[in-house]
Design a protein around this motif. Structure first.
Motif, PDB file in Angstrom:
ATOM      1  N   MET A   1      44.801  64.476  88.199  1.00 19.76           N
ATOM      2  CA  MET A   1      46.033  64.767  87.494  1.00 19.76           C
ATOM      3  C   MET A   1      46.950  65.615  88.383  1.00 19.76           C
ATOM      4  SD  MET A   1      46.380  66.396  83.765  1.00 19.76           S
ATOM      5  CE  MET A   1      47.924  66.552  82.992  1.00 19.76           C
ATOM      6  N   GLU A   2      48.154  65.235  88.470  1.00 16.09           N
ATOM      7  CA  GLU A   2      49.142  65.888  89.329  1.00 16.09           C
ATOM      8  C   GLU A   2      49.707  67.140  88.660  1.00 16.09           C
ATOM      9  OE1 GLU A   2      53.304  64.212  90.319  1.00 16.09           O
ATOM     10  OE2 GLU A   2      51.920  63.406  91.810  1.00 16.09           O
ATOM     11  N   THR A   3      49.772  68.225  89.437  1.00 14.14           N
ATOM     12  CA  THR A   3      50.331  69.462  88.900  1.00 14.14           C
ATOM     13  C   THR A   3      51.855  69.418  88.980  1.00 14.14           C
ATOM     14  OG1 THR A   3      50.377  70.631  91.007  1.00 14.14           O
ATOM     15  CG2 THR A   3      48.312  70.749  89.745  1.00 14.14           C
ATOM     16  N   ALA A   4      52.471  70.367  88.291  1.00 18.07           N
ATOM     17  CA  ALA A   4      53.935  70.452  88.310  1.00 18.07           C
ATOM     18  C   ALA A   4      54.427  70.764  89.718  1.00 18.07           C
ATOM     19  CB  ALA A   4      54.409  71.520  87.325  1.00 18.07           C
ATOM     20  N   THR A   5      53.673  71.591  90.432  1.00 18.73           N
ATOM     21  CA  THR A   5      54.071  71.935  91.801  1.00 18.73           C
ATOM     22  C   THR A   5      53.996  70.708  92.706  1.00 18.73           C
ATOM     23  OG1 THR A   5      53.309  74.203  91.489  1.00 18.73           O
ATOM     24  CG2 THR A   5      53.595  73.457  93.755  1.00 18.73           C
ATOM     25  N   GLU A   6      52.930  69.944  92.571  1.00 24.21           N
ATOM     26  CA  GLU A   6      52.807  68.732  93.386  1.00 24.21           C
ATOM     27  C   GLU A   6      53.959  67.767  93.098  1.00 24.21           C
ATOM     28  OE1 GLU A   6      48.883  67.433  92.328  1.00 24.21           O
ATOM     29  OE2 GLU A   6      47.948  68.636  93.910  1.00 24.21           O
ATOM     30  N   GLN A   7      54.317  67.633  91.841  1.00 27.43           N
ATOM     31  CA  GLN A   7      55.444  66.778  91.474  1.00 27.43           C
ATOM     32  C   GLN A   7      56.733  67.308  92.084  1.00 27.43           C
ATOM     33  OE1 GLN A   7      55.568  63.824  90.059  1.00 27.43           O
ATOM     34  NE2 GLN A   7      57.789  63.800  90.278  1.00 27.43           N
ATOM     35  N   MET A   8      56.868  68.626  92.073  1.00 26.65           N
ATOM     36  CA  MET A   8      58.064  69.250  92.647  1.00 26.65           C
ATOM     37  C   MET A   8      58.132  68.992  94.156  1.00 26.65           C
ATOM     38  SD  MET A   8      59.339  73.056  91.679  1.00 26.65           S
ATOM     39  CE  MET A   8      58.496  72.964  90.135  1.00 26.65           C
ATOM     40  N   VAL A   9      56.988  69.048  94.829  1.00 25.49           N
ATOM     41  CA  VAL A   9      56.952  68.773  96.266  1.00 25.49           C
ATOM     42  C   VAL A   9      57.418  67.344  96.519  1.00 25.49           C
ATOM     43  CG1 VAL A   9      55.454  68.480  98.289  1.00 25.49           C
ATOM     44  CG2 VAL A   9      55.156  70.479  96.799  1.00 25.49           C
TER      45      VAL A   9
END
Length: 132
Positions: A1-9
């Protein structure tokens, strides 16, 4: 599951200015705190923080999502700060013997009897000497 930070990156790499600004806001304080601990002087820590943030931004595409984003940033920061510290020592050509002479001389003058009255460069030498 992708974190919000990873999505932001991913968004920042894709060109989102807002995502990039938020990533910078999230790590800026931690980078500065590490820089201050390693360089001791606030002005040097501020300069180093800016340099590190530029490295993070320009190398954002190389983040491989194998660990946390913050850990990746802090590794970049630590490596940069080690290089900065090494360069400072080389420029000053300080040896442990020279540092000890400076500390001995300043102690004889009573400059270290009260830390608040000690000249800042000499306090830096004392701290560096204690840390090495």
């Amino acid at each position: 599951m992708e974190t919000a930070t990873e999505q932001m990156v991913k968004e920042a790499v894709g060109g989102s200015r807002e995502a990039l600004e938020e990533l910078v806001r999230r790590v800026q304080g931690s980078i500065y705190a590490l820089a201050l601990r390693m360089l001791f002087l606030p002005a040097d820590a501020e300069d180093a923080t800016q340099e590190i943030l530029i490295k993070v931004i320009t190398h954002l595409k190389t983040f491989r999502f194998e660990g946390t984003f913050k850990a990746w940033v802090m590794k970049i920061a630590a490596n940069h700060l080690k290089t900065v510290r090494k360069g400072r020592v080389e420029r000053r050509d300080l040896t442990p013997e020279k540092v000890q002479k400076i500390v001995d001389r300043t102690q004889a003058l009573g400059w270290f009897s009260s830390r608040l009255e000690a000249p800042e460069p000499l306090m830096e030498v004392e701290v560096r000497s204690a840390c090495t």
